[in-house]
Enzyme design. Sequence first.
Site, PDB file in Angstrom:
ATOM      1  N   SER A   1       0.836  -1.204   0.000  1.00  0.00           N
ATOM      2  CA  SER A   1       0.000   0.000   0.000  1.00  0.00           C
ATOM      3  C   SER A   1       0.868   1.251   0.000  1.00  0.00           C
ATOM      4  O   SER A   1       1.994   1.236   0.490  1.00  0.00           O
ATOM      5  CB  SER A   1      -0.900   0.029   1.242  1.00  0.00           C
ATOM      6  OG  SER A   1      -1.675  -1.143   1.306  1.00  0.00           O
TER       7      SER A   1
HETATM    8  N1  SAH Z   1      -0.444  -5.072   4.270  1.00  0.00           N
HETATM    9  C1  SAH Z   1       0.214  -5.378   3.031  1.00  0.00           C
HETATM   10  C2  SAH Z   1      -0.716  -5.157   1.859  1.00  0.00           C
HETATM   11  C3  SAH Z   1      -0.652  -6.297   0.921  1.00  0.00           C
HETATM   12  S1  SAH Z   1      -1.902  -6.320  -0.333  1.00  0.00           S
HETATM   13  C4  SAH Z   1       1.520  -4.639   2.877  1.00  0.00           C
HETATM   14  O1  SAH Z   1       1.867  -3.800   3.734  1.00  0.00           O
HETATM   15  O2  SAH Z   1       2.249  -4.919   1.956  1.00  0.00           O
HETATM   16  C5  SAH Z   1      -3.141  -7.334   0.417  1.00  0.00           C
HETATM   17  C6  SAH Z   1      -2.786  -8.755   0.682  1.00  0.00           C
HETATM   18  O3  SAH Z   1      -3.979  -9.406   1.144  1.00  0.00           O
HETATM   19  C7  SAH Z   1      -2.293  -9.571  -0.513  1.00  0.00           C
HETATM   20  O4  SAH Z   1      -1.030 -10.069  -0.257  1.00  0.00           O
HETATM   21  C8  SAH Z   1      -3.332 -10.683  -0.650  1.00  0.00           C
HETATM   22  O5  SAH Z   1      -2.794 -11.924  -1.063  1.00  0.00           O
HETATM   23  C9  SAH Z   1      -3.895 -10.765   0.765  1.00  0.00           C
HETATM   24  N2  SAH Z   1      -5.221 -11.395   0.885  1.00  0.00           N
HETATM   25  C10 SAH Z   1      -6.286 -11.274   0.058  1.00  0.00           C
HETATM   26  N3  SAH Z   1      -7.322 -12.023   0.511  1.00  0.00           N
HETATM   27  C11 SAH Z   1      -6.898 -12.634   1.652  1.00  0.00           C
HETATM   28  C12 SAH Z   1      -7.505 -13.534   2.588  1.00  0.00           C
HETATM   29  N4  SAH Z   1      -8.761 -13.997   2.433  1.00  0.00           N
HETATM   30  N5  SAH Z   1      -6.775 -13.944   3.657  1.00  0.00           N
HETATM   31  C13 SAH Z   1      -5.501 -13.518   3.820  1.00  0.00           C
HETATM   32  N6  SAH Z   1      -4.883 -12.675   2.977  1.00  0.00           N
HETATM   33  C14 SAH Z   1      -5.559 -12.221   1.907  1.00  0.00           C
END
Ligand code: SAH
Length: 219
Positions: free
Chosen positions: A70
């Site tokens: 993000s």
């Molecule tokens: N907080 C992260 C943002 C990553 S983007 C950072 O600082 O980089 C969001 C993430 O959520 C992705 O890696 C995606 O694979 C994950 N995601 C999506 N659906 C999910 C679920 N049901 N359970 C766990 N993770 C999930």
Amino acid sequence: MNFNNVPGMGMTSARTRTRMIDRLKSQGITHPEVLTIMGEVPRHAFVDEAISHKAYDDMSLPIGHGQTISQPYIVARMTELALGAPQRDKVLEIGTGCGYQTTVLAQFFKTVYSIERIGGLAKQARERLSTLGVLNTRLRHGDGSRGLPDSGPFDVIMLTAAAPIVPEAMIAQLKPGGRMIFPVGGDTQELRMIEITPEGPVEQRLERVKFVPLLPGMA
Ligand code: SAH
């Protein structure tokens, strides 16, 4: 925590980071502790070396597997909201991704639980956090779309992927006074917060956002 011995630290000048903090302030981030920590956590250590020169820019960046880290503003904004909870004991993050938000939260909360559905990202985040010495985290490879009922209740639940509808099931995993901070929607998304008040859960609609979708199952 002191991140000064992180490899590649010299690569990103103090000036680059100061610029990011100044930008966060101009975007409305006011919490002094959040601004300090955002200046300390080495964001460049969470992205591929080839794009690390962009790490402090105001943008989301690819982290592989079609996912993104993000943009700094949204990490700061959601962290500010998290710190409004009455206690800083346990936070649950859904969507570990590269582990950047996890690391920021770990500077404030006693224990950060974080769950990621993509095995490759979960493994990489685990290694990265261990290298950085971020030890107060419990990372899990799994589907977080129903929260983590066994480990709750939490002071804060933060979704970093957009839920298609309000994830009502997770409200029961919050402590009194606890907060759930989450993007909701599809093509158009909104950041919202549900707070457990003495009168029950109260929802606030905050601002337009753009996150990757919360998906069911493991990968
Ligand atoms: N907080 C992260 C943002 C990553 S983007 C950072 O600082 O980089 C969001 C993430 O959520 C992705 O890696 C995606 O694979 C994950 N995601 C999506 N659906 C999910 C679920 N049901 N359970 C766990 N993770 C999930």
